[in-house]
Design a protein around this motif. Sequence first.
Motif: not given
Length: 96
Positions: A39, A42-44
């Motif tokens: 996660y 993916q997010s950063y």
Amino acid sequence: MTDVLERTELDEQTARLLEGSWRAIVWDDPVNLMTYVTYVFQSYFGFPRDEAERLMLLVHHEGRAVVAEGNREAMERHVQAMHGYGLQATVSKVGL
């Protein structure tokens, strides 16, 4: 005069080479779940799921993964961000 110009060109070339010669490395730890690490990647970083999972598995199985390369300041920002997410990360010079 030519000597000064050649030296200036070499200095600029050296600076450009050094600018992209750092890595952000994320290290394995016993705390964070693999799904959480995926996660974060993916997010950063904006990695697609497959790439985020591949990097997470490198962290899990090999103990570390290089998640970014570039100039030192950018890599330090990435490492600080990883620390903010609770991940262990360091900056390393390429080739060391």
